[in-house]
Design an enzyme around this catalytic site. Structure first.
Site, short mmCIF file in Angstrom:
data_model
loop_
_atom_site.label_atom_id
_atom_site.label_comp_id
_atom_site.label_asym_id
_atom_site.label_seq_id
_atom_site.Cartn_x
_atom_site.Cartn_y
_atom_site.Cartn_z
N GLU A 1 1.00 -1.06 0.12
CA GLU A 1 -0.02 -0.07 0.22
C GLU A 1 0.82 1.24 0.10
OE1 GLU A 1 -3.40 0.37 -0.20
OE2 GLU A 1 -3.56 -1.86 -0.30
N CYS B 1 -2.22 9.74 2.62
CA CYS B 1 -1.77 8.99 1.25
C CYS B 1 -2.48 9.38 -0.02
CB CYS B 1 -1.45 7.60 1.28
SG CYS B 1 -3.07 6.66 1.96
P1 NAD Z 1 8.25 4.63 4.92
O1 NAD Z 1 8.18 3.98 3.85
O2 NAD Z 1 9.31 5.61 5.15
O3 NAD Z 1 8.01 3.84 6.17
C1 NAD Z 1 6.97 2.83 6.46
C2 NAD Z 1 7.49 1.77 7.63
O4 NAD Z 1 8.57 1.28 6.96
C3 NAD Z 1 7.95 2.13 8.80
O5 NAD Z 1 7.64 1.17 9.74
C4 NAD Z 1 9.33 2.22 8.70
O6 NAD Z 1 10.04 1.78 9.99
C5 NAD Z 1 9.79 1.16 7.80
N1 NAD Z 1 11.07 1.47 6.87
C6 NAD Z 1 11.48 2.60 6.58
N2 NAD Z 1 12.58 2.39 5.86
C7 NAD Z 1 12.97 1.10 5.82
C8 NAD Z 1 13.65 0.47 4.96
N3 NAD Z 1 14.91 0.78 4.70
N4 NAD Z 1 13.89 -0.88 5.14
C9 NAD Z 1 12.63 -1.74 5.74
N5 NAD Z 1 11.75 -0.86 6.46
C10 NAD Z 1 11.70 0.36 6.41
O7 NAD Z 1 6.78 5.40 5.09
P2 NAD Z 1 6.29 6.71 6.01
O8 NAD Z 1 7.09 7.97 6.02
O9 NAD Z 1 5.96 6.00 7.53
O10 NAD Z 1 4.84 6.82 5.39
C11 NAD Z 1 4.42 7.94 4.12
C12 NAD Z 1 4.44 6.98 3.15
O11 NAD Z 1 3.56 5.91 3.23
C13 NAD Z 1 3.73 7.94 1.74
O12 NAD Z 1 4.57 7.71 0.54
C14 NAD Z 1 2.32 7.65 1.82
O13 NAD Z 1 1.76 8.01 0.82
C15 NAD Z 1 2.52 6.18 2.09
N6 NAD Z 1 1.11 5.60 2.67
C16 NAD Z 1 0.28 4.94 1.88
C17 NAD Z 1 -0.90 4.41 2.17
C18 NAD Z 1 -1.87 3.67 1.55
O14 NAD Z 1 -2.57 2.86 2.03
N7 NAD Z 1 -1.32 3.28 0.39
C19 NAD Z 1 -1.21 4.76 3.86
C20 NAD Z 1 -0.52 5.68 4.43
C21 NAD Z 1 0.91 6.00 3.95
#
Ligand code: NAD
Length: 477
Positions: free
Chosen positions: A220, A254
């Protein structure tokens, strides 16, 4: 008391717990409707009793207003649970399917088998909803789960860990807190399904790790969701909806409208209406938006600085600041901001904004708007405000996760709609039945009768009769 295994975030404790959950997964393969429902009911009861705790955690993380917590964190989860409880019996039931003529004499069904141990990695922006929502789908499908919530919303992540420890044994559901390195360690394990919500960049890392074990994924992700305001749109109606959809959760949604594409003849009127609604929603008494209890804050300095630099970049390249732009670094406050005069070398044109900055672009023909959208990665959501005929054209000629006509963001709350993106904005679908299917293996079971049947005639040695039957199969079936 917390199981000591959960307090060590190292590969040994992950592996130990994972192996325990694998045993649970085998037991849960035969879990009944009543057992799965009971797990969901206890989550719902916990939420009902702990609403204030949930509200307090989200206030601590980014001053999320209580009504927004109730509407966008608590309600989606309780509604997901209620919807699942009402439908789980029919979702779990093996589905009989019709027999094609060539297979006459056989019968077939699709069974919905729990995939096994699930990993749920969640983001910070709707930290309760986007962690517990997928957990509901996993438990409904009969899967134990390991959860890794975001480190950027620590109060809510602690709350989720407490909820899970109150309700489940670690071999059923477990939470590991920590940063990206914790996810990366977990991702080394051969999970049966990974449900990841976050950015496209991290989505790629998750998918690469999943490929090592050929683990299925639901991703997602995010992206730039456009809102088209056509010549025929009711501008007052559209502006009210857009301002709420954009600035709820301080734009950190998002599916928030990332940018507006308005017909050039309507831009000035729309701008005026947008400003009126910002004032009406967030500063009705002209005391300053920063005083509003209904406007959240940016999650932390990293994202605050990212947004500040997008704004500075746009203004330095000639964008017009039509509204807002005020910041208070010490409070991670960024005023609702409207920008126009957008050029294609600006960050706000190219990057997902994910904050309270709304660029307004214009188009002269709907084709131009469609071409612009099609020139960018496929969005998670697309919004169209205007007349019916043109909305059909937009639906047909663009590709996106979901489309909403004459509103925005609301589709998230529709339990019967599959939710998710396409390519860069996501893979697989969530919510309701789609969420249940994400954690289920759709196992086809074919039943043949004992003894002579149609296929017996097709065995070697292949005489004329067999060859004629095969030719008729090709011709007629
Ligand atoms: P992110 O991808 O930075 O982090 C998400 C999760 O991944 C966190 O738990 C984080 O600890 C982990 N993570 C971060 N870097 C990682 C790595 N290198 N390896 C493994 N895990 C890692 O996202 P965010 O900043 O928490 O959220 C924002 C993003 O999420 C935006 O792009 C937004 O559009 C998207 N989002 C999508 C939805 C949806 O339903 N499609 C909903 C909410 C947010």
């Amino acid at each position: 008391m917390i199981d000591p295994i959960l307090t060590h975030t190292n590969s040994l404790s992950f592996t130990k717990l994972f192996e325990k959950q694998q045993k649970t997964a085998l037991l849960w393969r035969c879990s009944t409707l009543e057992e799965r429902s009971a797990r969901l009911i206890k989550i719902r009861t916990w939420i009902e009793k702990n609403q204030d705790f949930i509200r307090k955690s989200l206030w601590e993380d980014f001053k999320k207003p209580v009504p927004e917590v109730d509407l966008s964190e608590i309600f989606p989860v309780t509604s997901e649970i209620n919807h699942t409880l009402n439908n789980l019996k029919s979702w779990m039931k093996p589905q009989g399917i019709s027999t094609p003529l060539a297979m006459i004499g056989t019968s077939a069904k699709v069974y919905y088998e729990p995939k096994g141990v699930a990993l749920i990695i969640s983001p910070w922006n709707f930290p309760f909803n986007l962690t517990v929502g997928p957990l509901v789908s996993a438990l409904a499908a009969g899967c134990p789960a390991i959860i890794k919530p975001s480190e950027l919303s620590p109060a809510t992540s602690d709350l989720i860990q407490k909820m899970v420890n109150d309700l489940f044994q670690p071999e059923e559901v477990a939470v590991f807190l920590g940063e990206a390195d914790v996810s990366q360690e977990l991702l080394k394990l051969p999970f049966d399904h990974i449900f990841f919500t976050g950015s496209p960049a991290v989505g790629k890392i998750v998918m690469k790790a999943a490929a090592e074990h050929l683990t299925s994924v639901t991703l997602e992700l995010g992206g730039k969701s456009p809102a088209i305001i056509d010549e025929s749109a009711d501008l007052n109606d559209a502006a009210g909806k857009l301002i709420w959809g954009k600035f709820v959760n301080c734009g950190q949604t998002c599916i928030a409208p990332d940018y507006i594409l308005v017909h050039e003849s309507k831009k000035e009127r729309l701008l005026m209406e947008l400003k009126v609604f910002i004032q009406k929603y967030y500063d009705p008494e002209f005391k300053g938006i920063e005083k509003s209890q209904d406007y959240a804050r940016i999650i932390g300095p990293k994202h605050f600085n990212r947004l500040r630099s997008y704004l500075a970049d746009a203004v330095s390249k000639g964008a017009t600041l039509d509204f807002g732009g005020k910041i208070d670094e010490s409070n991670c406050y960024l005023e609702p901001t409207l920008l126009s005069g957008i050029k294609d070398n600006m960050d706000v044109f190219n990057e997902e904004i994910f904050g309270p900055i709304l660029p307004i672009l214009t188009f002269s023909s709907l084709e131009d708007a469609i071409n612009l959208i099609n020139s960018k990665p496929k969005p998670l959501a697309l919004y169209y405000f205007g007349e019916n005929m043109n909305s059909k054209k937009v639906i047909q000629e663009t590709s996106s996760g979901n489309v909403v006509i004459n509103d925005c963001v609301l589709h998230f709350l529709h339990n019967n709609l599959p939710f998710g993106g396409v390519n860069n904005s996501g893979i697989g679908k969530a919510h309701g039945h789609a969420g249940f299917l994400a954690f289920s293996n759709e196992k086809g079971v074919l039943k043949q009768r004992v003894g002579v049947n149609n296929v017996t005639l097709l065995r070697p040695p292949y005489g004329m009769k067999a060859k004629n039957i095969i030719q008729s199969l090709i011709k007629w079936f």
